[in-house]
Design an enzyme around this catalytic site. Structure first.
Site, short mmCIF file in Angstrom:
data_model
loop_
_atom_site.label_atom_id
_atom_site.label_comp_id
_atom_site.label_asym_id
_atom_site.label_seq_id
_atom_site.Cartn_x
_atom_site.Cartn_y
_atom_site.Cartn_z
N GLY A 52 0.82 -1.16 -0.03
CA GLY A 52 -0.18 -0.07 -0.08
C GLY A 52 0.83 1.28 0.01
N ASP B 144 3.95 1.70 -1.31
CA ASP B 144 4.37 1.62 -2.63
C ASP B 144 4.02 0.87 -3.61
OD1 ASP B 144 6.10 2.28 -4.79
OD2 ASP B 144 7.91 1.30 -4.02
N LYS B 145 2.70 1.28 -3.93
CA LYS B 145 1.80 0.42 -4.98
C LYS B 145 2.38 0.14 -6.29
CE LYS B 145 -2.28 2.46 -2.94
NZ LYS B 145 -3.22 1.53 -2.48
N ASN C 18 -8.49 5.32 4.93
CA ASN C 18 -8.19 5.43 3.60
C ASN C 18 -9.35 4.76 2.59
OD1 ASN C 18 -7.18 3.07 1.37
ND2 ASN C 18 -6.59 2.49 3.88
N ASN D 43 1.85 -7.88 -4.01
CA ASN D 43 0.35 -7.98 -3.49
C ASN D 43 -0.48 -7.76 -4.90
OD1 ASN D 43 -2.12 -6.90 -2.41
ND2 ASN D 43 -1.30 -7.34 -0.50
N SER E 34 -9.58 -5.94 1.35
CA SER E 34 -9.59 -4.31 1.38
C SER E 34 -10.91 -4.16 1.24
CB SER E 34 -8.97 -3.76 -0.18
OG SER E 34 -9.35 -2.57 -0.20
N ASN F 105 -12.26 -1.35 0.56
CA ASN F 105 -12.40 -0.15 -0.59
C ASN F 105 -12.80 -0.85 -1.87
OD1 ASN F 105 -12.05 1.82 1.50
ND2 ASN F 105 -9.78 1.21 1.31
#
Length: 340
Positions: free
Chosen positions: A64, A66-67, A112, A140, A176, A178
């Site tokens: 999250g 460094d996506k 977030n 990920n 997640s 979101n």
């Protein structure tokens, strides 16, 4: 201390996402200085063997931050024992509209609702191929927003194929809050279908690339005992190599009434610590050593990391604690772990 006393107050005057982007840019620039990098630090060696991989120390960066894999070398210079980049999806997507990241400083927390904003898996792979980092790298992966949950396996399979040659381990993000419907993939037939398909895909990729890459499952903290036991059963049944516990929470316990606490999204940081640690303990009890646990959630000190290990974790990851405390957090955890 320079970060906590000088840099953080300056960064916290900015919009959280702007501060995040600026911090990554600074880390990238510092990494180009090589040995002269003023942020470079080495942690005591505290080796761990987990998932068949040799970790120089058990302190990792959670996904999250460094996506897109844009800052691997800069982050590696801070002493992490391993890095996890992403979440990355097969196709680029913008995520949710801004503002979508909020600080709750009174509680040491963040909220977030980023929504898997990322530049797509092709961009991430290009960045990984450019890095000088030779430590353990987890990638990920998730599904695109436009992909229905019923076809989620297609996206995870595509992501796994793409990152497989470049990852030391791959994390399946099914937790997640979101991405609508994503958390349903943690349970029942949807989880079985996902894991069955991906384990079969891994067999083919192992033969193709001559290496077996471990698969980890990242889970939510908002599960009851029955759900945790069922999930642990699926992990064992399908041969998942590790569980990352946990992602952010939908709960607002501990932040009621604070500014930004009621924003939609996942809550991370100190208020998550007890809930996520309890999930680690319950998973450890259910798994009985048949799969290791990587703990993530509310680690702000060396003592917090020790509590995760005592609950049954083999490794820990930091994110929100790192935002609030900077490299000093890694140094503190490193000292405490080395003294165990």
């Amino acid at each position: 201390m320079i970060y906590e006393n000088l840099l953080r107050p300056l960064l916290f005057r900015l919009d959280p996402e702007t501060a995040h982007e600026l911090s990554l840019s600074a880390l990238r620039l510092a990494a180009k200085l090589g040995p002269a990098n003023p942020l470079k630090q080495s942690l005591p060696t505290s080796p761990r063997t987990v998932m068949g991989l040799e970790f120089p120390n058990p302190i990792g960066l959670a996904a999250g931050l460094d996506k897109n894999g844009d800052c691997i070398d800069g982050l590696a210079a801070l002493g992490f024992g391993f890095l996890e980049i992403g979440t990355v999806t097969p196709r680029p997507q913008p995520g949710n509209p801004r503002p979508r990241l909020f600080r709750v400083p009174e509680a040491g927390a963040l909220v977030n609702r980023m929504g898997f904003n990322n530049s797509g898996v092709a961009h991430l792979i290009a960045r990984v191929r450019q890095t000088r980092y030779r430590g353990i790298l987890g990638i990920n992966i998730g599904k695109n927003l436009t992909t229905p949950v019923e076809r989620a396996l297609d996206d995870y399979r595509e992501g796994l194929k793409a990152v497989y040659p470049y990852a030391h381990y791959v994390t399946l993000n099914v937790s997640s809050p979101n991405t609508p419907g994503l958390r349903s993939l943690q349970f029942g037939a949807l989880l079985d279908e996902l894991l069955d398909g991906l384990m079969g895909e891994r067999e083919e990729l192992t033969a193709q690339h001559g290496k077996r890459v471990p698969l980890a499952l990242k889970v939510a903290p908002d599960m009851d005992s029955r759900e945790i036991k069922a999930l642990a059963g699926a992990v064992v049944r399908h041969g998942v190599d590790a569980v990352i516990a946990t992602n952010t929470t939908a709960s607002r316990d501990g932040v009621e009434g604070l500014e930004h606490a009621d924003e939609a999204g996942g809550l991370s940081g100190k208020p998550l610590f007890l809930r996520s640690t309890e999930v680690v303990a319950r998973l450890a009890d259910a798994l009985q050593g048949r799969a290791p646990i990587i703990a993530c959630g509310g680690v702000f000190s060396g003592a917090d990391a020790v509590a995760k290990f005592e609950a049954g974790a083999s490794l820990v990851q930091v994110y929100t604690g790192f935002i609030y405390r900077g490299p000093a957090l890694l140094a503190e955890i490193g000292r405490v772990v080395a003294a165990l």
